[in-house]
Design an enzyme around this catalytic site. Structure first.
Site, PDB file in Angstrom:
ATOM      1  N   TYR A  72     -23.590   3.041   9.113  1.00 54.04           N
ATOM      2  CA  TYR A  72     -22.634   2.833  10.193  1.00 54.04           C
ATOM      3  C   TYR A  72     -22.249   1.351  10.276  1.00 54.04           C
ATOM      4  CZ  TYR A  72     -20.914   3.465  15.032  1.00 54.04           C
ATOM      5  OH  TYR A  72     -20.157   3.540  16.164  1.00 54.04           O
ATOM      6  N   PHE A 124       9.222   1.441   9.562  1.00 59.24           N
ATOM      7  CA  PHE A 124       8.781   2.794   9.236  1.00 59.24           C
ATOM      8  C   PHE A 124       8.499   3.565  10.538  1.00 59.24           C
ATOM      9  CE2 PHE A 124       5.780   6.118   8.062  1.00 59.24           C
ATOM     10  CZ  PHE A 124       6.585   6.779   7.154  1.00 59.24           C
ATOM     11  N   ASP A 125       8.682   4.892  10.479  1.00 57.84           N
ATOM     12  CA  ASP A 125       8.574   5.780  11.656  1.00 57.84           C
ATOM     13  C   ASP A 125       7.341   5.519  12.520  1.00 57.84           C
ATOM     14  OD1 ASP A 125       9.729   6.826   9.333  1.00 57.84           O
ATOM     15  OD2 ASP A 125       9.352   8.903   9.866  1.00 57.84           O
ATOM     16  N   ASP A 216       4.337  -4.977   6.390  1.00 56.96           N
ATOM     17  CA  ASP A 216       3.899  -3.587   6.258  1.00 56.96           C
ATOM     18  C   ASP A 216       3.867  -3.312   4.767  1.00 56.96           C
ATOM     19  OD1 ASP A 216       3.680  -0.848   6.016  1.00 56.96           O
ATOM     20  OD2 ASP A 216       5.114  -0.365   7.589  1.00 56.96           O
ATOM     21  N   ALA A 218       2.384  -1.022   2.439  1.00 55.94           N
ATOM     22  CA  ALA A 218       1.933   0.205   1.774  1.00 55.94           C
ATOM     23  C   ALA A 218       2.184   0.160   0.266  1.00 55.94           C
ATOM     24  CB  ALA A 218       2.650   1.414   2.386  1.00 55.94           C
ATOM     25  N   LYS A 259      -0.842   4.859  -0.565  1.00 53.91           N
ATOM     26  CA  LYS A 259       0.198   4.631  -1.574  1.00 53.91           C
ATOM     27  C   LYS A 259      -0.392   3.708  -2.645  1.00 53.91           C
ATOM     28  CE  LYS A 259       2.630   5.875   2.231  1.00 53.91           C
ATOM     29  NZ  LYS A 259       1.992   6.181   3.506  1.00 53.91           N
ATOM     30  N   HIS A 453      11.981  16.377  12.338  1.00 53.01           N
ATOM     31  CA  HIS A 453      12.017  16.860  10.949  1.00 53.01           C
ATOM     32  C   HIS A 453      10.715  17.512  10.507  1.00 53.01           C
ATOM     33  CE1 HIS A 453      10.959  12.644  11.184  1.00 53.01           C
ATOM     34  NE2 HIS A 453      10.439  12.639   9.975  1.00 53.01           N
TER      35      HIS A 453
HETATM   36  N1  F0G Z   1       4.186   2.223   6.544  1.00 58.80           N
HETATM   37  C1  F0G Z   1       4.975   2.696   5.553  1.00 58.80           C
HETATM   38  C2  F0G Z   1       5.968   1.784   4.913  1.00 58.80           C
HETATM   39  C3  F0G Z   1       4.848   4.028   5.138  1.00 58.80           C
HETATM   40  O1  F0G Z   1       5.637   4.484   4.167  1.00 58.80           O
HETATM   41  C4  F0G Z   1       3.883   4.859   5.761  1.00 58.80           C
HETATM   42  C5  F0G Z   1       3.728   6.269   5.365  1.00 58.80           C
HETATM   43  C6  F0G Z   1       3.083   4.313   6.789  1.00 58.80           C
HETATM   44  C7  F0G Z   1       3.262   2.985   7.149  1.00 58.80           C
HETATM   45  C8  F0G Z   1       2.061   5.129   7.508  1.00 58.80           C
HETATM   46  O2  F0G Z   1       0.954   5.322   6.715  1.00 58.80           O
HETATM   47  O3  F0G Z   1       0.769   7.785   6.297  1.00 58.80           O
HETATM   48  O4  F0G Z   1      -1.163   6.242   5.901  1.00 58.80           O
HETATM   49  O5  F0G Z   1      -0.448   6.757   8.190  1.00 58.80           O
HETATM   50  N2  F0G Z   1       4.582   6.881   4.651  1.00 58.80           N
HETATM   51  C9  F0G Z   1       4.477   8.255   4.163  1.00 58.80           C
HETATM   52  C10 F0G Z   1       5.738   8.639   3.412  1.00 58.80           C
HETATM   53  C11 F0G Z   1       4.032   9.254   5.152  1.00 58.80           C
HETATM   54  O6  F0G Z   1       5.862   9.819   3.023  1.00 58.80           O
HETATM   55  O7  F0G Z   1       6.587   7.793   3.173  1.00 58.80           O
HETATM   56  P1  F0G Z   1      -0.016   6.604   6.781  1.00 58.80           P
END
Ligand code: F0G
Length: 461
Positions: A72, A124-125, A216, A218, A259, A453
């Site tokens: 832990y 990103f969303d 950000d 990824a 990613k 979506h």
């Molecule tokens: N930031 C970016 C640029 C992303 O593309 C994603 C996820 C996230 C943050 C969130 O990360 O999924 O590990 O919680 N993108 C995926 C996609 C879901 O299909 O583009 P996560």
């Protein structure tokens, strides 16, 4: 002399995929209300819904799993991950999280402020959702070349428009802008890279007004590879030299490790600011797990520590980016309208140009997703009227997005170019019969429009 290159790996283990018939797929689509998210993965032949959490791990990563220490507190695997992150990011403080959006959550709690702007290229969303819940105002300031699905060449369509950024600062005052977030590569407009020059200049402008910068990241290695290949002065730099320079311009970075971490789960928040680390540690304890695992198991941290190193290998990146380019080039040859140049993690087909007779309010890109699955069992994802459409807060009138695309996301180290050929053949077939397709009607969207979506239901017109 260089001969043709192929995958820089041998395939040591395989996973069988199921083939279905067209009539089976028609039934599956009906049952899923024509929403690709609602199709069971086992009924997909080639899955291009996402490149997230779908990477194939290497033998070195699998063997690292066995070294996982599940303690832990103070677990050995955390320190290995910390070392690897420090090496690639050049940032001193590291907090793991269970996936990217958890790092986004923590980052938003620290940097997004009620009534204040969060400038991004294209947020990103998951950050956007977090920011909106906090009452912050996320704005997308990607350069004009990146905001449209035009085909003119621009090496860095993910760049932030410095003039737009300066205007907002002048108009609203620096105290009303709480953060600048640069997404590398920019997912929402095609996995388009951001240049080092742009990261440097955005950072300098932000610094002048004491606005913190977050990356950000990824897809950090893919962005670094594009810089190496396309930007003057970087061709002789190693990928890690480039990643470290990118992060030298920010205060904090978040990463979805699903990613470019080459793993199936995990996230990272890294920072140079000790106070930010302290808040991140406490938020992690509440929401994720103790600071030395943050919701990840020891074995997953081991695999990520190795994955972060492997993703920086140039042989790997050359193969990776060129596989996406191969798909893009073949689609282009077939006359299919795609966003050009192709970006890092997928090919984005322009739904409006593909089906010019289907208006945006009848979801042309979603129609294409359905047609592609029906024809070939290939699953892609809509990034257009359904995913990015919104509503006017007062009138409730729909607002349609500028970009209307179908993303074909390519998983890392998973598919061969034969799979790419199947996608090309299927899309060519649909394209030659494009006049026969009609649009779609949205029959279910749930309460939160920005998330519709994922669960939407459609009917074919
Ligand atoms: N930031 C970016 C640029 C992303 O593309 C994603 C996820 C996230 C943050 C969130 O990360 O999924 O590990 O919680 N993108 C995926 C996609 C879901 O299909 O583009 P996560």
């Amino acid at each position: 002399m260089k001969f043709l290159t192929a995958e820089p790996f041998r395939i040591k283990m395989v996973e069988k995929v199921k083939k279905t018939t067209i009539s089976e797929r028609q039934q599956i689509l009906k049952d899923a209300q024509f929403n690709a998210f609602r199709i069971k993965a086992e009924n997909v032949y080639i899955d291009c819904l996402t490149d997230s959490g779908t990477s194939a791990m290497s033998n070195e990563q699998w063997s690292a799993l066995m070294l996982g220490d599940e303690s832990y507190a103070g677990c050995k695997s955390f320190y290995k991950l910390e070392e690897s992150v420090k090496d690639v990011f050049g940032l001193p403080y590291v907090q793991p999280t269970h996936q990217g959006r958890a790092a986004d959550y923590i980052m938003a709690q620290i940097y997004a402020k009620q009534g204040k702007y969060a400038i991004g290229n294209m947020h990103f969303d998951t950050f956007r959702g977090n920011a909106e819940m906090l009452g912050a105002l996320p704005v997308d300031y990607v350069i004009d070349e990146g905001a449209k699905a035009n085909n003119e060449y621009h090496a860095f369509k993910g760049n932030i428009d410095l003039n737009k950024m300066q205007s907002l600062i002048d108009e609203k005052g620096k105290e009303n802008i709480s953060v600048v977030i640069i997404t590398i590569t920019c997912n929402n407009n095609g996995g388009q890279p951001v240049s080092m020059k742009n990261i440097r200049e955005v950072s300098a402008l932000a610094k002048k007004y004491d606005i913190p910068v977050v990356l950000d990241s990824a897809r950090l290695a893919e962005n670094a590879y594009f810089i190496q290949q396309r930007e003057e002065g970087y061709k002789d730099k190693s990928i890690k030299e480039i990643t470290r320079e990118m992060f030298s311009y920010c205060e904090t970075a978040t990463m979805s490790s699903k990613k470019d971490g080459l793993v199936n789960m995990g996230g990272v928040l890294a920072t140079r600011n000790k106070e930010v680390l302290e808040i991140a540690n406490q938020l992690a304890i509440v929401h994720e797990g103790f600071i030395t695992y943050g919701g990840m198991s020891g074995r997953d941290m081991e695999a990520l520590a190795v994955g972060l190193q492997e993703v920086c290998e140039e042989d790997y990146l050359e193969y990776r980016i060129n596989q996406v380019k191969y798909l893009g080039n073949r689609l282009k040859e077939a006359g299919i309208p795609i966003i050009q140049p192709t970006g890092g993690h997928g090919v984005y087909v322009d739904g409006r140009q593909f089906f010019p007779h289907i208006p945006q309010y009848e979801f042309p890109s979603q129609r294409l997703v359905v047609a592609l699955y029906e024809e070939a069992g290939v699953r892609a994802v809509e990034l257009g009227a359904c995913a990015f459409g919104s509503k006017d807060q007062t009138t409730g009138e729909p607002i349609w997005p500028e970009l209307e695309t179908m993303r074909i996301a390519i998983s890392r180290r998973v598919y061969t170019n034969s799979h790419m050929d199947v996608i090309v053949n299927a899309l060519s077939h649909i394209y030659s019969n494009r006049d026969q397709y009609r649009g779609m009607k949205l029959i279910y969207e749930g309460r939160i429009t920005s998330l519709r979506h994922f669960t939407a239901g459609f009917e074919l017109l």
